[in-house]
Design an enzyme around this catalytic site. Structure first.
Site, PDB file in Angstrom:
ATOM      1  N   ARG A  19     -60.062 -24.117 -49.921  1.00 24.66           N
ATOM      2  CA  ARG A  19     -59.289 -23.093 -50.224  1.00 24.66           C
ATOM      3  C   ARG A  19     -60.313 -21.924 -50.993  1.00 24.66           C
ATOM      4  NH1 ARG A  19     -53.307 -23.333 -52.589  1.00 24.66           N
ATOM      5  NH2 ARG A  19     -54.365 -23.926 -54.374  1.00 24.66           N
ATOM      6  N   ARG A  26     -60.378 -20.852 -56.476  1.00 27.57           N
ATOM      7  CA  ARG A  26     -59.751 -20.968 -57.866  1.00 27.57           C
ATOM      8  C   ARG A  26     -60.199 -22.334 -58.602  1.00 27.57           C
ATOM      9  NH1 ARG A  26     -53.445 -21.191 -56.289  1.00 27.57           N
ATOM     10  NH2 ARG A  26     -53.399 -22.775 -57.905  1.00 27.57           N
ATOM     11  N   ARG A  28     -52.962 -32.296 -60.132  1.00 19.69           N
ATOM     12  CA  ARG A  28     -51.644 -31.549 -59.778  1.00 19.69           C
ATOM     13  C   ARG A  28     -50.757 -32.320 -58.913  1.00 19.69           C
ATOM     14  NH1 ARG A  28     -54.997 -26.477 -57.417  1.00 19.69           N
ATOM     15  NH2 ARG A  28     -52.894 -25.510 -56.991  1.00 19.69           N
TER      16      ARG A  28
HETATM   17  P1  AMP Z   1     -49.814 -22.352 -58.520  1.00 15.16           P
HETATM   18  O1  AMP Z   1     -50.618 -21.059 -58.349  1.00 15.16           O
HETATM   19  O2  AMP Z   1     -48.286 -22.281 -58.261  1.00 15.16           O
HETATM   20  O3  AMP Z   1     -50.201 -23.526 -57.766  1.00 15.16           O
HETATM   21  O4  AMP Z   1     -49.926 -22.819 -59.927  1.00 15.16           O
HETATM   22  C1  AMP Z   1     -51.231 -23.027 -60.605  1.00 15.16           C
HETATM   23  C2  AMP Z   1     -50.892 -23.776 -61.814  1.00 15.16           C
HETATM   24  O5  AMP Z   1     -50.337 -22.969 -62.764  1.00 15.16           O
HETATM   25  C3  AMP Z   1     -50.364 -25.096 -61.774  1.00 15.16           C
HETATM   26  O6  AMP Z   1     -51.201 -26.104 -61.420  1.00 15.16           O
HETATM   27  C4  AMP Z   1     -50.017 -25.192 -63.516  1.00 15.16           C
HETATM   28  O7  AMP Z   1     -50.951 -25.678 -64.245  1.00 15.16           O
HETATM   29  C5  AMP Z   1     -49.352 -23.807 -63.744  1.00 15.16           C
HETATM   30  N1  AMP Z   1     -48.024 -23.490 -63.433  1.00 15.16           N
HETATM   31  C6  AMP Z   1     -47.579 -22.732 -62.468  1.00 15.16           C
HETATM   32  N2  AMP Z   1     -46.124 -22.801 -62.437  1.00 15.16           N
HETATM   33  C7  AMP Z   1     -45.698 -23.462 -63.334  1.00 15.16           C
HETATM   34  C8  AMP Z   1     -44.499 -23.956 -63.757  1.00 15.16           C
HETATM   35  N3  AMP Z   1     -43.311 -23.737 -63.111  1.00 15.16           N
HETATM   36  N4  AMP Z   1     -44.531 -24.642 -64.877  1.00 15.16           N
HETATM   37  C9  AMP Z   1     -45.692 -25.144 -65.471  1.00 15.16           C
HETATM   38  N5  AMP Z   1     -46.998 -24.894 -65.016  1.00 15.16           N
HETATM   39  C10 AMP Z   1     -46.890 -24.076 -63.976  1.00 15.16           C
END
Ligand code: AMP
Length: 231
Positions: free
Chosen positions: A128, A162, A173
């Site tokens: 990605r 990222r 994750r």
């Molecule tokens: P994403 O872009 O949705 O893949 O989120 C990237 C990272 O942000 C995740 O791996 C978490 O570390 C954090 N994160 C995003 N949304 C949440 C949430 N609702 N609760 C806790 N951590 C979050």
């Protein structure tokens, strides 16, 4: 119509959310993007948040809830329907979301779960890329920029990975997803809100599957609401 998009990391939530929000005029709320903005500001909490994200952990619920309730209250004042991408990720967040929506007199119409197995997830995440200037997403194999290293949309040469897409972070994750986010599936299934979509395949194919799901629940939801309004 208010929708939650659920799915493991790398299932394509962000990619699908970008086009769904445009097609259905939904306000796209990505908690991952909100957190990346906080990190970029280099304020008080940015170091702590970056460290957790880089390990693939979840940010504490209290912080997320504060962030999300502020954002939903702004959107609901503007009478916007929303598409939540990346929230809720724990049962506690799901319960709190119910409370936030109730307080704002809003309701959740559907939870769309994009399914993808762990092997495909690792393949997807490890290739990605994104444009650090305009945010457009790419993939080294499945969706490379037309000209290597140059963003199709804004022409920037700032195509990067990222920082939380590293191998160790992917493992973290996935672990968090299976332990904390997967229990949301039975929670929403019991409430008849859950729609499952196969996330394997080209972006437009998955998008077609999501459109079918939205057409099916939109017909039921709005027919039901019209009926209620007539009673
Ligand atoms: P994403 O872009 O949705 O893949 O989120 C990237 C990272 O942000 C995740 O791996 C978490 O570390 C954090 N994160 C995003 N949304 C949440 C949430 N609702 N609760 C806790 N951590 C979050």
């Amino acid at each position: 119509m208010n929708i939650v998009l659920l799915g493991p990391p790398g299932a394509g939530k962000g990619t699908q959310a970008a086009s769904l929000s445009e097609s259905y005029h939904l306000q796209w709320i990505s908690t991952g993007d909100m957190l990346r903005e906080v990190v970029a500001t280099q304020g008080d909490m940015s170091e702590m948040i970056r460290a957790i994200m880089d390990k693939g952990g979840l940010i504490p619920d209290e912080i997320m809830l504060q962030m999300l309730s502020n954002r939903i209250s702004i959107e609901s004042k503007g009478k916007k329907n929303f598409l939540l991408d990346g929230f809720p990720r724990t049962l506690e967040q799901a319960h709190s979301l119910d409370g936030i929506l109730k307080d704002q007199n809003l309701q959740l119409d559907a939870v769309i779960h994009i399914q993808l197995d762990d092997q495909h997830i690792v393949e997807r995440i490890s290739g990605r890329l994104y444009c650090a200037d305009c945010g457009t997403g790419y993939h080294t194999v499945f969706h490379p920029p037309k000209q290597a290293g140059i963003c199709d949309l804004c022409g920037s040469k700032n195509i990067v990975r990222r920082s939380d897409d590293s191998q160790s972070s992917i493992e973290g994750r996935l672990r968090e997803h299976h332990e904390k986010t997967a229990p949301l599936l039975p929670y929403y299934r019991q409430r008849d809100l859950l729609y499952e979509v196969d996330g394997d395949g080209r972006v437009d194919v998955v998008q077609g599957r999501i459109n079918e799901v939205i057409a099916s629940f939109a017909a039921n939801t709005f027919a039901g609401r019209e009926k209620e309004a007539c009673l």
